[in-house]
Design a protein around this motif. Structure first.
Motif, PDB file in Angstrom:
ATOM      1  N   GLN A  19       0.836  -1.202   0.000  1.00 36.51           N
ATOM      2  CA  GLN A  19       0.000   0.000   0.000  1.00 36.51           C
ATOM      3  C   GLN A  19       0.871   1.252   0.000  1.00 36.51           C
ATOM      4  O   GLN A  19       0.645   2.186  -0.762  1.00 36.51           O
ATOM      5  CB  GLN A  19      -0.919   0.000   1.224  1.00 36.51           C
ATOM      6  CG  GLN A  19      -1.757   1.248   1.376  1.00 36.51           C
ATOM      7  CD  GLN A  19      -2.796   1.396   0.298  1.00 36.51           C
ATOM      8  OE1 GLN A  19      -3.504   0.449   0.000  1.00 36.51           O
ATOM      9  NE2 GLN A  19      -2.901   2.567  -0.278  1.00 36.51           N
ATOM     10  N   GLU A  20       1.872   1.275   0.851  1.00 40.04           N
ATOM     11  CA  GLU A  20       2.716   2.454   1.017  1.00 40.04           C
ATOM     12  C   GLU A  20       3.508   2.777  -0.242  1.00 40.04           C
ATOM     13  O   GLU A  20       3.725   3.940  -0.562  1.00 40.04           O
ATOM     14  CB  GLU A  20       3.670   2.240   2.204  1.00 40.04           C
ATOM     15  CG  GLU A  20       4.441   3.450   2.608  1.00 40.04           C
ATOM     16  CD  GLU A  20       3.598   4.564   3.215  1.00 40.04           C
ATOM     17  OE1 GLU A  20       4.127   5.683   3.327  1.00 40.04           O
ATOM     18  OE2 GLU A  20       2.427   4.357   3.564  1.00 40.04           O
ATOM     19  N   ALA A  78       0.203   3.714  -3.151  1.00 39.90           N
ATOM     20  CA  ALA A  78      -0.711   4.821  -2.840  1.00 39.90           C
ATOM     21  C   ALA A  78      -0.740   5.030  -1.327  1.00 39.90           C
ATOM     22  O   ALA A  78      -1.649   4.551  -0.652  1.00 39.90           O
ATOM     23  CB  ALA A  78      -2.105   4.524  -3.372  1.00 39.90           C
ATOM     24  N   LYS A  87      -1.367   6.223   2.388  1.00 37.78           N
ATOM     25  CA  LYS A  87      -2.519   6.836   3.048  1.00 37.78           C
ATOM     26  C   LYS A  87      -2.162   7.124   4.494  1.00 37.78           C
ATOM     27  O   LYS A  87      -1.299   6.464   5.061  1.00 37.78           O
ATOM     28  CB  LYS A  87      -3.730   5.907   2.989  1.00 37.78           C
ATOM     29  CG  LYS A  87      -4.242   5.683   1.592  1.00 37.78           C
ATOM     30  CD  LYS A  87      -5.496   4.848   1.605  1.00 37.78           C
ATOM     31  CE  LYS A  87      -6.000   4.734   0.171  1.00 37.78           C
ATOM     32  NZ  LYS A  87      -7.415   4.476   0.134  1.00 37.78           N
ATOM     33  N   ASP A 116      -5.703   9.574   1.174  1.00 40.55           N
ATOM     34  CA  ASP A 116      -4.506   9.648   0.349  1.00 40.55           C
ATOM     35  C   ASP A 116      -3.549  10.684   0.927  1.00 40.55           C
ATOM     36  O   ASP A 116      -3.947  11.813   1.233  1.00 40.55           O
ATOM     37  CB  ASP A 116      -4.844  10.032  -1.091  1.00 40.55           C
ATOM     38  CG  ASP A 116      -5.575   8.926  -1.830  1.00 40.55           C
ATOM     39  OD1 ASP A 116      -5.506   7.767  -1.381  1.00 40.55           O
ATOM     40  OD2 ASP A 116      -6.204   9.230  -2.857  1.00 40.55           O
ATOM     41  N   LYS A 117      -2.297  10.292   1.064  1.00 41.90           N
ATOM     42  CA  LYS A 117      -1.289  11.173   1.648  1.00 41.90           C
ATOM     43  C   LYS A 117      -1.162  12.479   0.867  1.00 41.90           C
ATOM     44  O   LYS A 117      -0.979  13.547   1.458  1.00 41.90           O
ATOM     45  CB  LYS A 117       0.054  10.444   1.693  1.00 41.90           C
ATOM     46  CG  LYS A 117       1.150  11.196   2.388  1.00 41.90           C
ATOM     47  CD  LYS A 117       2.425  10.374   2.426  1.00 41.90           C
ATOM     48  CE  LYS A 117       3.576  11.164   2.986  1.00 41.90           C
ATOM     49  NZ  LYS A 117       4.827  10.396   2.939  1.00 41.90           N
ATOM     50  N   ASN A 118      -1.321  12.423  -0.445  1.00 43.31           N
ATOM     51  CA  ASN A 118      -1.168  13.634  -1.259  1.00 43.31           C
ATOM     52  C   ASN A 118      -2.354  14.598  -1.105  1.00 43.31           C
ATOM     53  O   ASN A 118      -2.317  15.694  -1.631  1.00 43.31           O
ATOM     54  CB  ASN A 118      -0.931  13.297  -2.729  1.00 43.31           C
ATOM     55  CG  ASN A 118      -2.088  12.566  -3.365  1.00 43.31           C
ATOM     56  OD1 ASN A 118      -3.066  12.238  -2.705  1.00 43.31           O
ATOM     57  ND2 ASN A 118      -1.976  12.293  -4.645  1.00 43.31           N
ATOM     58  N   LYS A 119      -3.388  14.208  -0.353  1.00 41.69           N
ATOM     59  CA  LYS A 119      -4.534  15.098  -0.127  1.00 41.69           C
ATOM     60  C   LYS A 119      -4.581  15.647   1.299  1.00 41.69           C
ATOM     61  O   LYS A 119      -5.516  16.352   1.665  1.00 41.69           O
ATOM     62  CB  LYS A 119      -5.840  14.356  -0.438  1.00 41.69           C
ATOM     63  CG  LYS A 119      -5.985  14.022  -1.911  1.00 41.69           C
ATOM     64  CD  LYS A 119      -7.349  13.490  -2.207  1.00 41.69           C
ATOM     65  CE  LYS A 119      -7.463  13.266  -3.717  1.00 41.69           C
ATOM     66  NZ  LYS A 119      -8.810  12.904  -4.090  1.00 41.69           N
ATOM     67  N   THR A 150     -15.251   9.969  -0.436  1.00 40.18           N
ATOM     68  CA  THR A 150     -14.977   8.639   0.105  1.00 40.18           C
ATOM     69  C   THR A 150     -15.898   8.430   1.307  1.00 40.18           C
ATOM     70  O   THR A 150     -16.639   9.334   1.694  1.00 40.18           O
ATOM     71  CB  THR A 150     -13.510   8.494   0.566  1.00 40.18           C
ATOM     72  OG1 THR A 150     -13.301   9.319   1.716  1.00 40.18           O
ATOM     73  CG2 THR A 150     -12.544   8.864  -0.535  1.00 40.18           C
TER      74      THR A 150
END
Length: 114
Positions: free
Chosen positions: A36-37, A40, A42, A68-71, A101
């Protein structure tokens, strides 16, 4: 090649990802974590939200699911604009349907009305 330190348990395995090859994990949870890491990432977000007419000026909160880390910074910009009215109970939903989500932002502390 990327190296990750697993955070699923206290072991802190050093897991290496080189293309399709994943080495260094000692359990299935570590393998799932690094999969996962590496694709994508999170994170669960914790923060505070402003409270009107409460015995405290802010209430602690967290997301019910990792986002999501980028959000994360986008979410923090939204959180910084939220203000709720006291009273607030643990589990109250402060923000629903985060980024389309099922994740919610919930209160993690009780705030009494003054």
């Amino acid at each position: 090649m990327k190296e990750f330190i697993c955070i699923v348990c206290p072991r802190g395995c050093h897991i290496k990802v080189d293309g399709e090859s994943i080495t260094g994990y000692t359990c299935k949870r570590g393998l799932e974590y690094v999969k996962q890491e590496s694709v994508a990432p999170k994170r669960t977000v914790t923060s505070t939200v402003k409270v009107k007419n409460g015995d405290l000026r802010v209430v602690s909160c967290r997301t019910t699911e990792p986002i999501d880390k980028n959000k994360m910074f986008d979410l923090m910009n939204i959180i910084n604009k939220i203000e709720v009215e006291a009273p607030v109970k643990v589990g109250d939903v402060l923000l629903d349907n985060i980024f389309d989500t099922s994740a919610k932002l919930i209160a993690t502390k009780e705030i009494k009305r003054i």
